[in-house]
Scaffold this motif. Structure first.
Motif, PDB file in Angstrom:
ATOM      1  N   ILE A 201       1.045  -1.226  -0.023  1.00 41.89           N
ATOM      2  CA  ILE A 201       0.112   0.002   0.140  1.00 41.89           C
ATOM      3  C   ILE A 201       0.677   1.235   0.091  1.00 41.89           C
ATOM      4  O   ILE A 201       0.360   2.033  -0.730  1.00 41.89           O
ATOM      5  CB  ILE A 201      -0.874  -0.071   1.293  1.00 41.89           C
ATOM      6  N   ASP A 202       1.915   1.271   0.804  1.00 45.37           N
ATOM      7  CA  ASP A 202       2.858   2.353   0.801  1.00 45.37           C
ATOM      8  C   ASP A 202       3.578   2.569  -0.648  1.00 45.37           C
ATOM      9  O   ASP A 202       3.568   3.585  -1.081  1.00 45.37           O
ATOM     10  CB  ASP A 202       4.285   2.040   1.725  1.00 45.37           C
ATOM     11  N   GLY A 203       3.733   1.609  -1.195  1.00 43.84           N
ATOM     12  CA  GLY A 203       4.469   1.802  -2.592  1.00 43.84           C
ATOM     13  C   GLY A 203       3.310   2.213  -3.622  1.00 43.84           C
ATOM     14  O   GLY A 203       3.636   3.156  -4.477  1.00 43.84           O
ATOM     15  N   LEU A 204       2.169   1.703  -3.253  1.00 44.36           N
ATOM     16  CA  LEU A 204       0.993   2.647  -4.256  1.00 44.36           C
ATOM     17  C   LEU A 204       0.770   3.691  -3.943  1.00 44.36           C
ATOM     18  O   LEU A 204       0.874   4.685  -4.992  1.00 44.36           O
ATOM     19  CB  LEU A 204      -0.086   1.732  -4.002  1.00 44.36           C
ATOM     20  N   ASN A 205       0.995   4.295  -2.814  1.00 44.88           N
ATOM     21  CA  ASN A 205       0.633   5.799  -2.365  1.00 44.88           C
ATOM     22  C   ASN A 205       1.944   6.394  -3.022  1.00 44.88           C
ATOM     23  O   ASN A 205       1.686   7.639  -3.564  1.00 44.88           O
ATOM     24  CB  ASN A 205       0.589   5.836  -1.041  1.00 44.88           C
ATOM     25  N   ARG A 222       0.779   4.631  11.628  1.00 45.88           N
ATOM     26  CA  ARG A 222       2.209   5.283  11.402  1.00 45.88           C
ATOM     27  C   ARG A 222       2.546   5.304   9.924  1.00 45.88           C
ATOM     28  O   ARG A 222       3.286   6.223   9.637  1.00 45.88           O
ATOM     29  CB  ARG A 222       3.348   4.372  12.501  1.00 45.88           C
ATOM     30  N   HIS A 223       2.016   4.165   9.237  1.00 45.46           N
ATOM     31  CA  HIS A 223       2.141   4.257   7.733  1.00 45.46           C
ATOM     32  C   HIS A 223       1.731   5.399   7.006  1.00 45.46           C
ATOM     33  O   HIS A 223       1.981   5.695   5.772  1.00 45.46           O
ATOM     34  CB  HIS A 223       2.021   3.067   7.107  1.00 45.46           C
ATOM     35  N   ALA A 224       0.539   5.865   7.608  1.00 46.74           N
ATOM     36  CA  ALA A 224      -0.242   7.156   7.000  1.00 46.74           C
ATOM     37  C   ALA A 224       0.337   8.448   7.009  1.00 46.74           C
ATOM     38  O   ALA A 224       1.366   8.632   8.145  1.00 46.74           O
ATOM     39  CB  ALA A 224      -1.623   7.207   7.379  1.00 46.74           C
ATOM     40  N   LYS A 225      -0.137   9.286   6.092  1.00 48.67           N
ATOM     41  CA  LYS A 225       0.676  10.741   6.156  1.00 48.67           C
ATOM     42  C   LYS A 225      -0.506  11.650   7.093  1.00 48.67           C
ATOM     43  O   LYS A 225      -0.098  12.677   7.332  1.00 48.67           O
ATOM     44  CB  LYS A 225       0.280  11.467   4.861  1.00 48.67           C
ATOM     45  N   ARG A 226      -1.839  10.914   7.122  1.00 43.68           N
ATOM     46  CA  ARG A 226      -2.762  11.758   8.035  1.00 43.68           C
ATOM     47  C   ARG A 226      -3.551  10.933   8.717  1.00 43.68           C
ATOM     48  O   ARG A 226      -4.018   9.630   8.444  1.00 43.68           O
ATOM     49  CB  ARG A 226      -3.454  12.658   6.919  1.00 43.68           C
ATOM     50  N   VAL A 227      -4.048  11.117  10.044  1.00 49.89           N
ATOM     51  CA  VAL A 227      -4.737  10.160  10.918  1.00 49.89           C
ATOM     52  C   VAL A 227      -6.093  11.013  11.344  1.00 49.89           C
ATOM     53  O   VAL A 227      -6.073  11.858  11.866  1.00 49.89           O
ATOM     54  CB  VAL A 227      -4.012   9.695  12.008  1.00 49.89           C
ATOM     55  N   VAL A 228      -7.181  10.364  10.978  1.00 50.50           N
ATOM     56  CA  VAL A 228      -8.329  10.684  11.167  1.00 50.50           C
ATOM     57  C   VAL A 228      -8.894   9.938  12.537  1.00 50.50           C
ATOM     58  O   VAL A 228      -9.293   8.756  12.268  1.00 50.50           O
ATOM     59  CB  VAL A 228      -9.541  11.009  10.106  1.00 50.50           C
ATOM     60  N   ARG A 229      -9.486  10.368  13.521  1.00 51.32           N
ATOM     61  CA  ARG A 229     -10.309   9.662  14.508  1.00 51.32           C
ATOM     62  C   ARG A 229     -11.538   9.895  14.807  1.00 51.32           C
ATOM     63  O   ARG A 229     -12.020  11.104  14.500  1.00 51.32           O
ATOM     64  CB  ARG A 229      -9.697   9.828  15.695  1.00 51.32           C
ATOM     65  N   PRO A 249       5.597   7.918   5.096  1.00 56.12           N
ATOM     66  CA  PRO A 249       6.528   7.911   6.310  1.00 56.12           C
ATOM     67  C   PRO A 249       7.327   6.823   6.262  1.00 56.12           C
ATOM     68  O   PRO A 249       8.495   6.923   6.590  1.00 56.12           O
ATOM     69  CB  PRO A 249       5.760   8.227   7.520  1.00 56.12           C
ATOM     70  N   ALA A 250       6.817   5.555   6.233  1.00 58.58           N
ATOM     71  CA  ALA A 250       7.526   4.443   6.315  1.00 58.58           C
ATOM     72  C   ALA A 250       8.629   4.259   5.202  1.00 58.58           C
ATOM     73  O   ALA A 250       9.670   3.746   5.561  1.00 58.58           O
ATOM     74  CB  ALA A 250       6.586   3.030   6.410  1.00 58.58           C
ATOM     75  N   LEU A 251       7.990   4.622   3.991  1.00 57.30           N
ATOM     76  CA  LEU A 251       9.420   4.498   2.880  1.00 57.30           C
ATOM     77  C   LEU A 251      10.421   5.433   3.220  1.00 57.30           C
ATOM     78  O   LEU A 251      11.439   5.465   2.942  1.00 57.30           O
ATOM     79  CB  LEU A 251       8.716   4.717   1.576  1.00 57.30           C
ATOM     80  N   ALA A 252      10.024   6.860   3.621  1.00 62.51           N
ATOM     81  CA  ALA A 252      10.967   7.948   3.836  1.00 62.51           C
ATOM     82  C   ALA A 252      11.942   7.501   4.924  1.00 62.51           C
ATOM     83  O   ALA A 252      13.029   7.603   4.626  1.00 62.51           O
ATOM     84  CB  ALA A 252      10.060   9.215   4.358  1.00 62.51           C
ATOM     85  N   ALA A 253      11.367   6.724   5.868  1.00 58.34           N
ATOM     86  CA  ALA A 253      12.319   6.459   6.969  1.00 58.34           C
ATOM     87  C   ALA A 253      13.386   5.284   6.539  1.00 58.34           C
ATOM     88  O   ALA A 253      14.565   5.276   6.850  1.00 58.34           O
ATOM     89  CB  ALA A 253      11.262   5.490   8.236  1.00 58.34           C
TER      90      ALA A 253
END
Ligand SMILES: Nc1ncnc2c1ncn2[C@@H]1O[C@H](COP(=O)(O)OP(=O)(O)OP(=O)(O)O)[C@@H](O)[C@H]1O
Ligand SMILES: [Mg+2]
Lengths: 257, 400
Positions: A201-205, A222-229, A249-253
């Motif tokens: 999914i990270d790759g697709l994004n 933590r993999h997302a760029k934005r978290v909605v609660r 974020p995960a790929l950037a890390a």
């Protein structure tokens, strides 16, 4: 936030309730308006964004996701997908939207029983009217992407849970939809399979797809760029972790490491 | 291409439940086969009746005795004298020939073979032509045989076969009720009409039969041949006039005899067989309908069972028409294959004779039954298919 382009998803004052009278359940209600009636949920998702939707059980996450995927219709409010009001589309146009614009990954896999992995992945292409040879090639490519090329002839009951979920992901992305909606795609998976699916999914994004993903786990969020609660059918917090146009974020890390 | 895809999905759906699909097809098969077969049986019997109309000749009239209703006096029986009056009448040009007939029954013996023929007939040689009985082997008996009361007989083909099997019957002696008869000829087979066998007879000179069995009283019938098929009405009025004379009757509405012409007799019987055909057809149609309900039932079960799958397909963007098409294709395949096998079974089945009737397949019934079965599949399949196709994806997915 990237400006200029309009958001892919715009929902305005959307509510969803089940039942009638005293037994009514407001699955989506948003904040209460000044007169005490539900105001409805407002949410914009920009192109290329990666949103994690979190919240306790029964808070309305799946309800929201089903509306975003055009699988369900809101009780009230408007949903604009790429600027078009979905409420004004007829059956045939909705089928087209589901087929071309949206890739949906279900919490419970939802593979067609007694059908091989390859045929599963070919299904959306078949409904899109793609020719058999082309269909096979693209389905094979999608299966290769999720690492299941050698399981193409297997039926759902011959695949592990993680493999089934990856088939479902392959099926969601085979039509190259602009939007990937995933309802707890890792809910049934162990940590290894979770990493595999999230990596996909990270790759697709990273390649520009808009992703909306429901999850219960902070680890996954933590993999997302934005978290909605969500709490009780209303958005209570909306936190941006990474800019829309940055890599996930995960790929950037990984790159940093 | 989408159409081809729908058929592939449909075949897959049917193959997933082989036993169920096979049983549903069996229902349609039985429906179609019974329509074809039962109508063929009905038709077969009316074809046989039609054939016997033409084989009997349309210019023969049968005079039989009848009690005049409302008359106090007892009906006078028909006699040989009546027949002679008809034969010798000079003012009745429409009457070509006359044959008085007595009928009886008895057991025929040849060697150690004993057989009871359907009928023993005593008559004049004119009978053969009037009743359209043709000789196959040997010869008819002659007027001379009648005059001299010779003990000779002509056998129907069935009787000949029963008594003589492969032997040549001509010139052989058979014994009927203690009287020896010499066989002079065997008649050509007319074929069964399904109700009785016209070939199961022994025909002998009238006085011989009267002497041996019935006595010299009345005769059962007088068979009259009109000069042509067009003069039967004329002949009928001639007969009425002459017999009223010999029976000393005044009122033509109160006669003690009845004249029936073969055509009217047989057309009455033909209408009976038509009723019979319609009844059979109705029974068959009901079984076809039951087969159709079977399809609906199975499609409803299939759709209910696969509601989740329908939800998945719709979520993947299957248009309504494709879902509809898939399930319609399934029900149509069920009915087409079932009906096709039913046509086959019906046609194969119609090669065997049923209760003595040789079925004659009506081509329209084959087409009709097939078309109706397929239409039923489409019609009854469309309801569950429509229900499946109009579900909202989320409702279908939530289905347990
Ligand atoms: N078809 C329905 N009929 C009635 N109530 C429903 C229906 N679907 C959902 N609900 C109710 O709506 C509320 C929100 O449901 P939803 O499935 O969106 O929860 P969720 O946030 O996805 O929960 P979970 O994390 O357990 O999946 C719940 O209270 C649920 O009982
Ligand atoms: Mg949920």
């Amino acid at each position: 936030m990237s400006t200029g382009k309009p958001p892919v998803i715009q929902i305005r004052r959307v509510t969803k309730s089940y039942g009638h009278g005293d037994a009514v359940v407001h699955a989506l209600r948003g904040p209460d308006g000044p007169d005490g009636t539900p105001h409805g949920v407002d949410l914009d998702v920009a192109e290329g964004d990666y949103v994690a939707v979190m919240g306790s059980s029964g808070s309305g996450k799946s309800t929201l996701m089903n509306i975003l995927g055009c699988l369900d219709v809101p009780t009230a409010g408007r949903y604009l997908l790429d600027g078009t009001d979905v409420g004004h589309l007829d059956e045939g146009q909705l089928a087209l939207v589901r087929n071309r614009k949206i890739g949906f990954v279900f919490q419970s896999f939802n593979l067609v029983p007694r059908t091989t992995a390859l045929a599963q992945v070919e299904l959306p292409l078949a409904y899109a009217g793609v020719r058999a040879a082309e269909r096979r090639r693209r389905a094979m490519a999608a299966l290769t992407l999720v690492g299941l090329a050698d399981r193409a002839g297997h039926k759902p009951n011959q695949l592990s849970g993680g493999q089934q979920q990856r088939v479902a992901v392959a099926r969601a992305l085979v039509t190259a939809p602009a939007m990937l909606l995933a309802d707890e795609p890792t809910g049934n998976l162990d940590s290894r399979s979770t990493e595999e699916v999230l990596g996909l999914i990270d790759g697709l994004n990273a390649r520009g797809r808009t992703v909306v993903m429901i999850t219960h786990e902070d680890e996954v969020a933590r993999h997302a760029k934005r978290v909605v609660r969500l709490v009780d059918g209303a958005i209570v917090s909306d936190v941006r972790q990474t800019p829309v146009d940055a890599p996930p974020p995960a790929l950037a890390a990984e790159v940093v490491a | 291409m989408i159409a081809w895809q729908m058929i592939r999905f449909a075949v897959g759906g049917l193959a997933a439940n082989k036993v169920r699909s096979a049983l549903t097809m069996l229902g349609v098969l039985i429906g179609v086969a019974s329509v074809i077969l039962l109508l063929a049986v009905g038709n077969g019997s009316s074809v046989a009746v039609k054939e016997s109309i033409t084989s009997l000749g349309t210019n023969s009239l049968t005079v039989s005795s009848a009690a005049s209703r409302g008359s106090a006096t007892a009906a006078k029986k028909l006699t040989v004298e009546d027949a002679e009056a008809l034969a010798s009448a000079t003012d009745a040009p429409a009457v070509k020939s006359v044959a008085p007939v007595v009928t009886t029954s008895g057991t025929a013996l040849y060697g150690n073979i004993s057989y009871q023929p359907g009928q023993i007939v005593g008559t004049y040689p004119a009978y053969f032509e009037t009743a359209n009985q043709k000789i196959a082997e040997g010869d008819y008996f002659s007027a001379d045989d009648v005059l001299n009361s010779r003990k000779v007989a002509v056998l129907g083909s069935t009787t000949a076969k029963e008594l003589f099997a492969a032997e040549d019957p001509i010139g052989k002696r058979i014994t009927i009720g203690g009287t020896p008869f010499t066989v002079t000829g065997v008649l050509t087979a007319k074929g069964s009409t399904g109700f009785n066998d016209p070939d199961d007879v022994v025909i002998a000179p009238l006085p011989t039969v009267q002497n041996a069995f019935t006595g010299f009283g009345s005769v059962n019938q007088i068979l009259v041949q009109a000069s042509s098929a067009d003069t039967t009405t004329e002949a009928q009025s001639d007969i009425t006039r002459i017999l009223m004379g010999t029976h000393a009757l005044k009122d033509p509405t109160k006669v003690d005899f009845r004249i029936s012409n073969q055509t009217s007799l047989l057309s009455a019987r033909e209408s009976t067989t038509k009723t019979f055909t319609v009844l059979l057809g109705a029974v068959a149609a009901i079984s076809l309908l039951v087969g159709g309900i079977g399809i609906t039932n199975i499609m409803l079960v299939t759709v209910t069972e696969r509601t989740r799958e329908i939800g998945i397909r719709k979520a993947l963007g299957a248009p309504r028409a494709v879902i509809l098409g898939q399930f319609l294709a399934e029900s149509t395949l069920l009915s087409v294959i079932g009906a096709g096998l039913g046509v086959l079974a019906g046609i194969v089945g119609s090669h065997f004779s049923v209760v003595g009737i040789k079925p004659v397949v009506i081509p329209e019934s084959v087409l009709g039954a097939f078309a109706i079965a397929v239409a039923i599949g489409l019609f009854f399949g469309s309801y569950p298919a429509n229900r499946a196709a109009s579900l909202r994806p989320i409702d279908a997915l939530r289905h347990e």
